[in-house]
Design a protein around this motif. Structure first.
Motif, PDB file in Angstrom:
ATOM      1  N   GLY A  41       0.783  -1.232   0.000  1.00  0.00           N
ATOM      2  CA  GLY A  41       0.000   0.000   0.000  1.00  0.00           C
ATOM      3  C   GLY A  41       0.816   1.284   0.000  1.00  0.00           C
ATOM      4  N   LYS A  42       2.119   1.176  -0.200  1.00  0.00           N
ATOM      5  CA  LYS A  42       2.996   2.357  -0.177  1.00  0.00           C
ATOM      6  C   LYS A  42       3.472   2.682  -1.587  1.00  0.00           C
ATOM      7  CE  LYS A  42       2.899   2.821   4.290  1.00  0.00           C
ATOM      8  NZ  LYS A  42       2.246   3.942   4.907  1.00  0.00           N
ATOM      9  N   TRP A  43       4.106   3.834  -1.713  1.00  0.00           N
ATOM     10  CA  TRP A  43       4.625   4.277  -2.992  1.00  0.00           C
ATOM     11  C   TRP A  43       5.831   3.468  -3.438  1.00  0.00           C
ATOM     12  CZ3 TRP A  43       4.911  10.196  -1.725  1.00  0.00           C
ATOM     13  CH2 TRP A  43       3.662  10.772  -1.946  1.00  0.00           C
ATOM     14  N   SER A  44       6.069   3.536  -4.735  1.00  0.00           N
ATOM     15  CA  SER A  44       7.308   3.033  -5.323  1.00  0.00           C
ATOM     16  C   SER A  44       8.344   4.159  -5.267  1.00  0.00           C
ATOM     17  CB  SER A  44       7.067   2.644  -6.789  1.00  0.00           C
ATOM     18  OG  SER A  44       6.727   3.809  -7.536  1.00  0.00           O
ATOM     19  N   ILE A  45       9.574   3.833  -5.615  1.00  0.00           N
ATOM     20  CA  ILE A  45      10.613   4.863  -5.683  1.00  0.00           C
ATOM     21  C   ILE A  45      10.216   5.907  -6.720  1.00  0.00           C
ATOM     22  CG2 ILE A  45      13.019   5.342  -6.301  1.00  0.00           C
ATOM     23  CD1 ILE A  45      13.698   2.546  -5.147  1.00  0.00           C
ATOM     24  N   SER A  46       9.696   5.473  -7.859  1.00  0.00           N
ATOM     25  CA  SER A  46       9.309   6.434  -8.897  1.00  0.00           C
ATOM     26  C   SER A  46       8.246   7.405  -8.386  1.00  0.00           C
ATOM     27  CB  SER A  46       8.807   5.709 -10.144  1.00  0.00           C
ATOM     28  OG  SER A  46       7.611   4.989  -9.881  1.00  0.00           O
ATOM     29  N   GLU A  47       7.286   6.913  -7.635  1.00  0.00           N
ATOM     30  CA  GLU A  47       6.245   7.784  -7.093  1.00  0.00           C
ATOM     31  C   GLU A  47       6.811   8.752  -6.056  1.00  0.00           C
ATOM     32  OE1 GLU A  47       2.204   5.261  -7.069  1.00  0.00           O
ATOM     33  OE2 GLU A  47       3.965   4.186  -6.284  1.00  0.00           O
ATOM     34  N   MET A  48       7.736   8.261  -5.245  1.00  0.00           N
ATOM     35  CA  MET A  48       8.323   9.128  -4.227  1.00  0.00           C
ATOM     36  C   MET A  48       9.171  10.226  -4.860  1.00  0.00           C
ATOM     37  SD  MET A  48      10.092   8.024  -0.665  1.00  0.00           S
ATOM     38  CE  MET A  48       8.608   7.165  -0.177  1.00  0.00           C
ATOM     39  N   VAL A  49       9.931   9.878  -5.892  1.00  0.00           N
ATOM     40  CA  VAL A  49      10.754  10.870  -6.582  1.00  0.00           C
ATOM     41  C   VAL A  49       9.855  11.895  -7.278  1.00  0.00           C
ATOM     42  CG1 VAL A  49      12.371  11.139  -8.506  1.00  0.00           C
ATOM     43  CG2 VAL A  49      12.777   9.382  -6.790  1.00  0.00           C
ATOM     44  N   SER A  50       8.774  11.436  -7.874  1.00  0.00           N
ATOM     45  CA  SER A  50       7.811  12.337  -8.504  1.00  0.00           C
ATOM     46  C   SER A  50       7.195  13.269  -7.458  1.00  0.00           C
ATOM     47  CB  SER A  50       6.723  11.524  -9.211  1.00  0.00           C
ATOM     48  OG  SER A  50       5.794  12.367  -9.841  1.00  0.00           O
ATOM     49  N   HIS A  51       6.913  12.730  -6.297  1.00  0.00           N
ATOM     50  CA  HIS A  51       6.373  13.506  -5.176  1.00  0.00           C
ATOM     51  C   HIS A  51       7.321  14.649  -4.783  1.00  0.00           C
ATOM     52  CE1 HIS A  51       5.237  14.197  -0.919  1.00  0.00           C
ATOM     53  NE2 HIS A  51       6.466  13.841  -0.600  1.00  0.00           N
ATOM     54  N   ILE A  52       8.583  14.359  -4.693  1.00  0.00           N
ATOM     55  CA  ILE A  52       9.572  15.394  -4.347  1.00  0.00           C
ATOM     56  C   ILE A  52       9.598  16.465  -5.430  1.00  0.00           C
ATOM     57  CG2 ILE A  52      12.053  15.831  -4.052  1.00  0.00           C
ATOM     58  CD1 ILE A  52      12.136  13.015  -2.643  1.00  0.00           C
ATOM     59  N   MET A  53       9.591  16.030  -6.703  1.00  0.00           N
ATOM     60  CA  MET A  53       9.593  16.995  -7.799  1.00  0.00           C
ATOM     61  C   MET A  53       8.326  17.842  -7.794  1.00  0.00           C
ATOM     62  SD  MET A  53       9.801  16.416 -11.912  1.00  0.00           S
ATOM     63  CE  MET A  53       8.172  15.678 -11.996  1.00  0.00           C
ATOM     64  N   ASN A  54       7.212  17.227  -7.475  1.00  0.00           N
ATOM     65  CA  ASN A  54       5.951  17.954  -7.446  1.00  0.00           C
ATOM     66  C   ASN A  54       6.010  19.100  -6.434  1.00  0.00           C
ATOM     67  OD1 ASN A  54       3.421  17.940  -8.776  1.00  0.00           O
ATOM     68  ND2 ASN A  54       2.434  17.092  -6.976  1.00  0.00           N
ATOM     69  N   TRP A  55       6.628  18.858  -5.282  1.00  0.00           N
ATOM     70  CA  TRP A  55       6.752  19.926  -4.288  1.00  0.00           C
ATOM     71  C   TRP A  55       7.761  20.989  -4.732  1.00  0.00           C
ATOM     72  CZ3 TRP A  55       3.144  21.209  -1.230  1.00  0.00           C
ATOM     73  CH2 TRP A  55       2.222  20.256  -0.816  1.00  0.00           C
ATOM     74  N   ASP A  56       8.808  20.571  -5.435  1.00  0.00           N
ATOM     75  CA  ASP A  56       9.729  21.557  -6.018  1.00  0.00           C
ATOM     76  C   ASP A  56       8.976  22.471  -6.981  1.00  0.00           C
ATOM     77  OD1 ASP A  56      11.828  20.410  -4.621  1.00  0.00           O
ATOM     78  OD2 ASP A  56      12.949  19.794  -6.401  1.00  0.00           O
ATOM     79  N   ASN A  57       8.107  21.870  -7.796  1.00  0.00           N
ATOM     80  CA  ASN A  57       7.302  22.669  -8.724  1.00  0.00           C
ATOM     81  C   ASN A  57       6.381  23.629  -7.988  1.00  0.00           C
ATOM     82  OD1 ASN A  57       8.101  21.997 -11.386  1.00  0.00           O
ATOM     83  ND2 ASN A  57       7.098  20.019 -11.191  1.00  0.00           N
ATOM     84  N   HIS A  58       5.828  23.186  -6.878  1.00  0.00           N
ATOM     85  CA  HIS A  58       4.956  24.078  -6.095  1.00  0.00           C
ATOM     86  C   HIS A  58       5.756  25.269  -5.549  1.00  0.00           C
ATOM     87  CE1 HIS A  58       1.593  25.414  -3.715  1.00  0.00           C
ATOM     88  NE2 HIS A  58       2.404  25.506  -2.684  1.00  0.00           N
ATOM     89  N   ILE A  59       6.950  24.999  -5.079  1.00  0.00           N
ATOM     90  CA  ILE A  59       7.792  26.098  -4.591  1.00  0.00           C
ATOM     91  C   ILE A  59       8.073  27.071  -5.730  1.00  0.00           C
ATOM     92  CG2 ILE A  59      10.046  26.725  -3.630  1.00  0.00           C
ATOM     93  CD1 ILE A  59      10.035  23.954  -2.215  1.00  0.00           C
ATOM     94  N   LEU A  60       8.423  26.534  -6.897  1.00  0.00           N
ATOM     95  CA  LEU A  60       8.744  27.383  -8.053  1.00  0.00           C
ATOM     96  C   LEU A  60       7.554  28.218  -8.529  1.00  0.00           C
ATOM     97  CD1 LEU A  60      10.910  24.978 -10.216  1.00  0.00           C
ATOM     98  CD2 LEU A  60      11.556  27.305  -9.554  1.00  0.00           C
ATOM     99  N   THR A  61       6.402  27.586  -8.643  1.00  0.00           N
ATOM    100  CA  THR A  61       5.265  28.246  -9.285  1.00  0.00           C
ATOM    101  C   THR A  61       4.347  28.994  -8.336  1.00  0.00           C
ATOM    102  OG1 THR A  61       3.938  26.218  -9.206  1.00  0.00           O
ATOM    103  CG2 THR A  61       5.256  26.602 -11.204  1.00  0.00           C
ATOM    104  N   HIS A  62       4.391  28.666  -7.053  1.00  0.00           N
ATOM    105  CA  HIS A  62       3.487  29.315  -6.107  1.00  0.00           C
ATOM    106  C   HIS A  62       4.215  30.047  -4.975  1.00  0.00           C
ATOM    107  CE1 HIS A  62       0.758  26.502  -8.123  1.00  0.00           C
ATOM    108  NE2 HIS A  62      -0.155  27.415  -7.876  1.00  0.00           N
ATOM    109  N   ILE A  63       5.106  29.344  -4.321  1.00  0.00           N
ATOM    110  CA  ILE A  63       5.733  29.932  -3.135  1.00  0.00           C
ATOM    111  C   ILE A  63       6.672  31.081  -3.500  1.00  0.00           C
ATOM    112  CG2 ILE A  63       7.316  29.480  -1.220  1.00  0.00           C
ATOM    113  CD1 ILE A  63       5.914  26.765  -0.888  1.00  0.00           C
ATOM    114  N   LEU A  64       7.590  30.873  -4.437  1.00  0.00           N
ATOM    115  CA  LEU A  64       8.531  31.950  -4.779  1.00  0.00           C
ATOM    116  C   LEU A  64       7.812  33.204  -5.296  1.00  0.00           C
ATOM    117  CD1 LEU A  64      11.596  30.076  -6.321  1.00  0.00           C
ATOM    118  CD2 LEU A  64      11.235  30.843  -3.971  1.00  0.00           C
ATOM    119  N   PRO A  65       6.828  33.078  -6.174  1.00  0.00           N
ATOM    120  CA  PRO A  65       6.119  34.293  -6.589  1.00  0.00           C
ATOM    121  C   PRO A  65       5.416  35.003  -5.426  1.00  0.00           C
ATOM    122  CG  PRO A  65       5.715  32.546  -8.170  1.00  0.00           C
ATOM    123  CD  PRO A  65       6.436  31.921  -6.997  1.00  0.00           C
ATOM    124  N   PHE A  66       4.852  34.241  -4.497  1.00  0.00           N
ATOM    125  CA  PHE A  66       4.199  34.859  -3.337  1.00  0.00           C
ATOM    126  C   PHE A  66       5.221  35.575  -2.460  1.00  0.00           C
ATOM    127  CE2 PHE A  66      -0.329  33.519  -2.752  1.00  0.00           C
ATOM    128  CZ  PHE A  66      -0.494  32.986  -4.022  1.00  0.00           C
TER     129      PHE A  66
END
Length: 151
Positions: free
Chosen positions: A35-60
């Motif tokens: 019931g847990k993530w794979s490595i690919s899902e976890m790496v994608s998860h980290i990238m997804n948060w990087d994208n959030h920082i880039l597109t939402h947090i830094l502009p704010f």
């Protein structure tokens, strides 16, 4: 911790994630436990948060606005779906690296006054927290890889 140390710690993820290119595809896509993530899902998860920082947090932060976060469960599911979308292991890792490099470059350029600005959270605080977040997931991934190598 000074800004440069935060950013160096954040940047250290890049060479580490590059090592995952060597993983067998079966290990890359296998859930780390029931019931847990794979490595690919976890790496994608980290990238997804990087994208959030880039597109939402830094502009704010640049506008002096309070930092906001999406619904965490929904946002994390989006990352897992992306990892299973058919993107290859090497393509996902390269995208993760490019995203983190872009984020690091923008953090380096961020004036210290904005980096340390006390909104509802400071960027300095968040980057420290995301370094911890990276390290937790890196440790989980490494434990899983070691377990797979012993089997």
């Amino acid at each position: 911790m000074p800004k440069n140390n935060d950013i160096l710690n954040f940047q250290a993820f890049i060479p580490w994630v590059s090592t995952l290119k060597q993983l067998d595809t079966e290990v890359w896509t296998k859930p780390m436990s029931e019931g847990k993530w794979s490595i690919s899902e976890m790496v994608s998860h980290i990238m997804n948060w990087d994208n959030h920082i880039l597109t939402h947090i830094l502009p704010f932060v640049r506008l002096g606005k309070e930092i906001s976060f999406p619904n965490i469960d929904t946002y994390n599911r989006k990352a897992a779906v992306y990892a299973k979308s058919g993107i290859t292991q090497s393509a996902l890792i390269e995208e993760v690296i490019r995203t983190r490099e872009k984020l690091v470059a923008q953090l380096v350029e961020m004036p210290d006054v904005l980096y340390n600005a006390q909104l509802n959270y400071s960027l300095a605080f968040l980057i420290e927290e995301f370094v911890v977040h990276d390290n937790v997931h890196k440790e989980q991934i490494m434990q899983f890889i070691n377990k797979c190598n012993l089997e």
